[in-house]
Design a protein around this motif. Structure first.
Motif, PDB file in Angstrom:
ATOM      1  N   LEU A  81      58.665  30.225  15.026  1.00 40.88           N
ATOM      2  CA  LEU A  81      58.463  31.415  16.257  1.00 40.88           C
ATOM      3  C   LEU A  81      57.509  31.899  16.063  1.00 40.88           C
ATOM      4  O   LEU A  81      56.852  32.189  15.464  1.00 40.88           O
ATOM      5  N   PRO A  82      57.598  32.097  17.181  1.00 45.47           N
ATOM      6  CA  PRO A  82      55.037  32.496  18.028  1.00 45.47           C
ATOM      7  C   PRO A  82      55.869  34.580  17.852  1.00 45.47           C
ATOM      8  O   PRO A  82      56.643  34.295  17.945  1.00 45.47           O
ATOM      9  N   GLY A  83      54.868  34.775  16.745  1.00 47.92           N
ATOM     10  CA  GLY A  83      55.275  36.209  16.837  1.00 47.92           C
ATOM     11  C   GLY A  83      54.283  36.620  17.618  1.00 47.92           C
ATOM     12  O   GLY A  83      53.003  36.671  19.116  1.00 47.92           O
ATOM     13  N   PHE A  84      54.570  38.083  18.088  1.00 41.96           N
ATOM     14  CA  PHE A  84      53.499  39.173  18.786  1.00 41.96           C
ATOM     15  C   PHE A  84      52.785  40.220  17.894  1.00 41.96           C
ATOM     16  O   PHE A  84      53.531  40.713  17.089  1.00 41.96           O
ATOM     17  N   PRO A  85      51.431  40.727  18.235  1.00 44.20           N
ATOM     18  CA  PRO A  85      51.176  41.721  17.871  1.00 44.20           C
ATOM     19  C   PRO A  85      51.745  42.997  18.189  1.00 44.20           C
ATOM     20  O   PRO A  85      51.791  42.958  19.035  1.00 44.20           O
ATOM     21  N   ASP A  86      51.576  44.008  17.215  1.00 46.09           N
ATOM     22  CA  ASP A  86      52.220  45.584  17.492  1.00 46.09           C
ATOM     23  C   ASP A  86      50.766  46.361  16.240  1.00 46.09           C
ATOM     24  O   ASP A  86      51.061  45.739  15.292  1.00 46.09           O
ATOM     25  N   GLN A  87      51.662  47.160  17.108  1.00 41.31           N
ATOM     26  CA  GLN A  87      50.603  48.021  16.041  1.00 41.31           C
ATOM     27  C   GLN A  87      51.426  49.814  16.322  1.00 41.31           C
ATOM     28  O   GLN A  87      51.394  50.203  15.402  1.00 41.31           O
ATOM     29  N   VAL A 194      49.241  47.990  25.449  1.00 44.03           N
ATOM     30  CA  VAL A 194      50.422  48.199  24.195  1.00 44.03           C
ATOM     31  C   VAL A 194      51.604  48.422  24.297  1.00 44.03           C
ATOM     32  O   VAL A 194      52.128  48.311  23.326  1.00 44.03           O
ATOM     33  N   GLN A 195      51.867  49.224  25.223  1.00 41.98           N
ATOM     34  CA  GLN A 195      53.132  49.488  25.125  1.00 41.98           C
ATOM     35  C   GLN A 195      54.381  48.229  25.870  1.00 41.98           C
ATOM     36  O   GLN A 195      55.151  47.664  25.035  1.00 41.98           O
ATOM     37  N   ARG A 196      53.347  47.702  27.008  1.00 45.29           N
ATOM     38  CA  ARG A 196      54.640  46.024  26.730  1.00 45.29           C
ATOM     39  C   ARG A 196      54.483  44.562  25.516  1.00 45.29           C
ATOM     40  O   ARG A 196      55.342  44.357  26.181  1.00 45.29           O
ATOM     41  N   ILE A 197      52.981  44.141  24.673  1.00 44.39           N
ATOM     42  CA  ILE A 197      53.621  44.604  23.908  1.00 44.39           C
ATOM     43  C   ILE A 197      54.316  45.152  22.700  1.00 44.39           C
ATOM     44  O   ILE A 197      55.193  43.479  22.240  1.00 44.39           O
ATOM     45  N   ARG A 198      54.602  46.261  22.320  1.00 44.69           N
ATOM     46  CA  ARG A 198      55.250  45.981  21.622  1.00 44.69           C
ATOM     47  C   ARG A 198      56.659  46.331  22.217  1.00 44.69           C
ATOM     48  O   ARG A 198      57.463  45.541  21.556  1.00 44.69           O
ATOM     49  N   ALA A 199      56.853  46.241  23.511  1.00 41.83           N
ATOM     50  CA  ALA A 199      58.113  45.825  24.119  1.00 41.83           C
ATOM     51  C   ALA A 199      58.699  44.752  23.959  1.00 41.83           C
ATOM     52  O   ALA A 199      59.782  44.012  23.858  1.00 41.83           O
ATOM     53  N   ILE A 200      57.842  43.625  24.795  1.00 41.57           N
ATOM     54  CA  ILE A 200      58.169  42.794  24.390  1.00 41.57           C
ATOM     55  C   ILE A 200      58.211  42.097  22.461  1.00 41.57           C
ATOM     56  O   ILE A 200      59.240  41.323  22.227  1.00 41.57           O
ATOM     57  N   LYS A 201      57.292  42.434  22.067  1.00 42.49           N
ATOM     58  CA  LYS A 201      57.828  42.465  20.758  1.00 42.49           C
ATOM     59  C   LYS A 201      59.619  42.710  20.071  1.00 42.49           C
ATOM     60  O   LYS A 201      59.958  41.742  19.306  1.00 42.49           O
ATOM     61  N   GLU A 202      59.386  43.997  20.447  1.00 38.38           N
ATOM     62  CA  GLU A 202      60.489  44.878  20.013  1.00 38.38           C
ATOM     63  C   GLU A 202      62.028  43.542  21.047  1.00 38.38           C
ATOM     64  O   GLU A 202      62.538  43.219  19.950  1.00 38.38           O
ATOM     65  N   TYR A 203      61.862  43.143  21.905  1.00 35.64           N
ATOM     66  CA  TYR A 203      62.646  42.172  21.777  1.00 35.64           C
ATOM     67  C   TYR A 203      63.206  40.802  21.643  1.00 35.64           C
ATOM     68  O   TYR A 203      64.039  40.379  21.689  1.00 35.64           O
ATOM     69  N   SER A 204      62.003  40.371  21.403  1.00 39.64           N
ATOM     70  CA  SER A 204      61.693  39.460  20.486  1.00 39.64           C
ATOM     71  C   SER A 204      62.498  39.740  18.799  1.00 39.64           C
ATOM     72  O   SER A 204      63.239  38.855  18.371  1.00 39.64           O
ATOM     73  N   GLY A 205      62.744  41.090  18.509  1.00 35.32           N
ATOM     74  CA  GLY A 205      63.357  41.140  17.604  1.00 35.32           C
ATOM     75  C   GLY A 205      64.618  41.215  17.316  1.00 35.32           C
ATOM     76  O   GLY A 205      65.794  41.307  16.295  1.00 35.32           O
ATOM     77  N   ILE A 206      65.565  41.781  18.186  1.00 33.08           N
ATOM     78  CA  ILE A 206      66.223  41.848  18.646  1.00 33.08           C
ATOM     79  C   ILE A 206      67.383  40.984  19.588  1.00 33.08           C
ATOM     80  O   ILE A 206      68.562  40.960  19.292  1.00 33.08           O
ATOM     81  N   SER A 207      66.953  40.127  19.864  1.00 33.96           N
ATOM     82  CA  SER A 207      67.159  39.484  21.246  1.00 33.96           C
ATOM     83  C   SER A 207      66.660  38.006  20.770  1.00 33.96           C
ATOM     84  O   SER A 207      65.826  37.740  21.180  1.00 33.96           O
ATOM     85  N   PRO A 208      67.955  36.554  20.765  1.00 40.72           N
ATOM     86  CA  PRO A 208      67.292  35.579  21.057  1.00 40.72           C
ATOM     87  C   PRO A 208      66.256  34.884  22.324  1.00 40.72           C
ATOM     88  O   PRO A 208      66.400  34.316  22.332  1.00 40.72           O
ATOM     89  N   ILE A 209      66.573  35.964  23.373  1.00 38.69           N
ATOM     90  CA  ILE A 209      66.538  35.355  25.167  1.00 38.69           C
ATOM     91  C   ILE A 209      65.069  35.528  25.412  1.00 38.69           C
ATOM     92  O   ILE A 209      65.038  33.555  24.881  1.00 38.69           O
ATOM     93  N   LYS A 399      65.801  50.847  24.241  1.00 37.65           N
ATOM     94  CA  LYS A 399      65.669  52.004  26.023  1.00 37.65           C
ATOM     95  C   LYS A 399      63.972  51.124  26.028  1.00 37.65           C
ATOM     96  O   LYS A 399      63.476  51.799  27.368  1.00 37.65           O
ATOM     97  N   ILE A 400      62.854  51.124  25.041  1.00 43.19           N
ATOM     98  CA  ILE A 400      62.288  50.619  25.501  1.00 43.19           C
ATOM     99  C   ILE A 400      61.724  49.373  25.950  1.00 43.19           C
ATOM    100  O   ILE A 400      61.115  48.700  26.914  1.00 43.19           O
ATOM    101  N   VAL A 401      62.857  48.427  25.290  1.00 45.37           N
ATOM    102  CA  VAL A 401      62.691  46.680  26.211  1.00 45.37           C
ATOM    103  C   VAL A 401      63.426  46.930  27.489  1.00 45.37           C
ATOM    104  O   VAL A 401      62.896  46.324  28.905  1.00 45.37           O
ATOM    105  N   GLU A 402      64.442  48.180  28.029  1.00 42.96           N
ATOM    106  CA  GLU A 402      64.306  48.412  29.169  1.00 42.96           C
ATOM    107  C   GLU A 402      63.352  48.693  30.005  1.00 42.96           C
ATOM    108  O   GLU A 402      62.921  48.040  31.142  1.00 42.96           O
ATOM    109  N   ALA A 403      63.026  49.464  29.808  1.00 46.69           N
ATOM    110  CA  ALA A 403      61.711  49.900  30.484  1.00 46.69           C
ATOM    111  C   ALA A 403      60.511  49.554  30.434  1.00 46.69           C
ATOM    112  O   ALA A 403      59.762  48.976  31.744  1.00 46.69           O
ATOM    113  N   PHE A 404      59.897  47.986  30.015  1.00 46.43           N
ATOM    114  CA  PHE A 404      58.892  47.783  29.681  1.00 46.43           C
ATOM    115  C   PHE A 404      58.983  46.116  30.237  1.00 46.43           C
ATOM    116  O   PHE A 404      58.791  45.842  30.309  1.00 46.43           O
TER     117      PHE A 404
END
Length: 488
Positions: A81-87, A194-209, A399-404
């Motif tokens: 699976l592809p990963g997304f950078p995050d800090q 940075v905010q969008r990267i984190r949100a996309i990364k978090e989304y990939s971490g909790i949802s299979p979508i 909340k971050i996923v929803e917002a961004f």
């Protein structure tokens, strides 16, 4: 006209040299943070094997210390699976009020159809539809009155899935009426990125979508390139590249299947406001390609240029296998689906992969703003409901996923539905078939990957189905993502 590879970098360097500008100094600091990240290491860390992470989609804030003492979160993700950078760390948000003030932690609303909703506590849905009807009949002043009433009732995205979805759709209607969604183009700041990267990364971490979208698209591409007599040179035209993390697994697969290491060229058609992101995408993917020892090139074409020149804006090389990867995003920008598909035909791509993660198949094509709005509201309520099942109540990640991630998609869906009203334009599937395109059956391996993904997600309610040649990720029977491959 293509964006020179150095354009975003040159712009940033000029800003850095302007020491008299406060904004430039702030940009320099943000850019320094981004550039100091070890992208290559992060990409590897995001692709841990199964032994190290039996439940690879669950977000775990295990950390490791790099040589420069920067703490980076590690997310266990399947090796393919592809990963997304995050800090960014969770502590960067001290409370949920940093995203939206006053949001409570109610969740778990069961919702299958707007038709089943009574007025017991959800009569704000009637007001939403009333605003839509006013817009459709050009009674804009009355729409503003009803919207003002809704603003008093829906002050934040709080409560269950339907209530939060109603808030986001109410906000989208407000932007539509005031025209704020049509403001002049503003380049993304490093903080936004940075905010969008984190949100996309978090989304990939909790949802299979998100991962379902990437894997099925990558497998459709690989299936089309499986012929032994095919050229080793692959050209992907991508109309929604995002931050490009999905190409990590594609590079790996191409490298493993090619004796000569393979060659991948990507042309990404990007919106004007994404010019800053192009630099990050280029550097990240180029670094990862060097690690994989695959020959790689990436070019960017502005969406405005593509709107004027269509596929003439893209450089095609004889002997390459061309794959076109599209999503509903492109249909929001081009003047007509039919013209786009007819121009696509002249390119003669090896395969066209369509990934619908916005409910476009069910939503678009009616020519009725009300009907498309209601379908979109139902679709995103289901998405939010699936997010509630994947994350605990009050979870900051949600909340971050929803917002961004989800809120911008909802805004775009409402704007598109309003722009398309009374047009009576054919659906994307109708346009594909009218142009002589035929669906290609996805491989059994794509099915297998999708099933494995759901096993790792461990979120009850998701299942994989097939529909008219599409591989579909469903939530309690409602399609949330549909991937299909097409050929002329």
């Amino acid at each position: 006209m293509k964006i020179p590879a150095s354009s975003p970098q040159d712009t940033t360097n000029n800003n850095n040299n302007n020491t008299n500008s406060t904004d430039s100094n702030h940009l320099s600091m943000d850019e320094h943070v981004m550039r100091s990240m070890d992208w290559d290491s992060i990409m590897k860390e995001l692709e841990l094997d199964d032994d190290s992470a039996p439940n690879s989609l669950k977000t775990g804030f295990t950390t490791t210390t790099t040589t420069d003492s920067t703490i980076l979160p590690l997310y266990a993700v399947d090796s393919n699976l592809p990963g997304f950078p995050d800090q960014i760390q969770p502590s960067d948000f001290e409370s949920s009020s940093d995203v939206y003030p006053g949001q409570n932690q109610t969740t778990g609303y069961g919702f299958n159809s707007l038709d089943s909703v009574d007025n017991g506590g959800f009569d704000f849905i009637e007001d939403l539809i009333r605003v839509v009807d006013c817009v459709e009949s050009d009674e804009l002043q009355l729409a503003q009155v009803v919207l003002s009433r809704l603003n008093q009732r829906l002050r934040s995205p709080a409560g269950r899935a339907l209530q939060r979805a109603a808030f986001y759709f109410k906000e989208a209607l407000g932007s539509l009426l005031t025209g704020s969604n049509r403001n002049p183009i503003r380049l993304s700041s490093w903080s936004d990125i940075v905010q969008r990267i984190r949100a996309i990364k978090e989304y990939s971490g909790i949802s299979p979508i998100p991962l379902f979208s990437h894997f099925t698209a990558n497998q459709a591409i690989l299936d089309s390139l499986s012929s032994q007599s095919s050229s080793p040179f692959v050209h992907v035209v991508d109309f929604e590249i995002g931050f490009g993390g999905q190409y990590a697994s594609l590079m790996r697969e191409i490298t493993e299947k090619s004796v000569s290491g393979g060659f991948l060229r990507v042309t990404a058609v990007v919106a004007e406001e994404c010019a800053v992101e192009t630099r990050l995408v280029k550097e990240n993917l180029t670094q990862f390609a060097a690690e994989m020892k695959i020959r790689f090139q990436i070019e960017f074409v502005l969406m405005k240029t593509f709107e004027m020149l269509s596929f003439k804006a893209i450089r095609f090389v004889e002997g390459e296998r061309t794959v076109v990867l599209i999503s509903p995003a492109i249909f929001r920008r081009v003047s007509g689906i039919t013209d786009f598909v007819n121009n696509l035909r002249r390119v003669s791509p090896k395969v066209v992969v369509f990934v619908d993660s916005e409910g476009w198949t069910e939503i678009a094509g009616s020519g009725s703003f009300r009907r498309e709005f209601v379908s979109a509201l139902e679709f995103y309520t289901m998405v939010l409901e699936s997010l509630d099942a994947a994350a605990p109540p009050g979870d900051l990640v949600k909340k971050i996923v929803e917002a961004f991630v989800l809120r911008p998609k909802i805004s775009a869906a409402v704007e598109t539905a309003a722009d398309r009203r009374h047009t009576g334009e054919m659906t994307w599937r109708e346009a594909f078939c009218a142009a002589g395109m035929r669906p290609i059956q996805l491989s059994q391996f794509a099915d297998f990957q999708a099933e494995c993904l759901l096993e790792k997600a461990q979120v009850r309610g998701f299942h994989v189905a097939k529909r008219q040649g599409e591989l579909v990720l469903c939530w309690h029977g409602r399609a949330l993502v549909a991937t299909s491959a097409w050929r002329f």
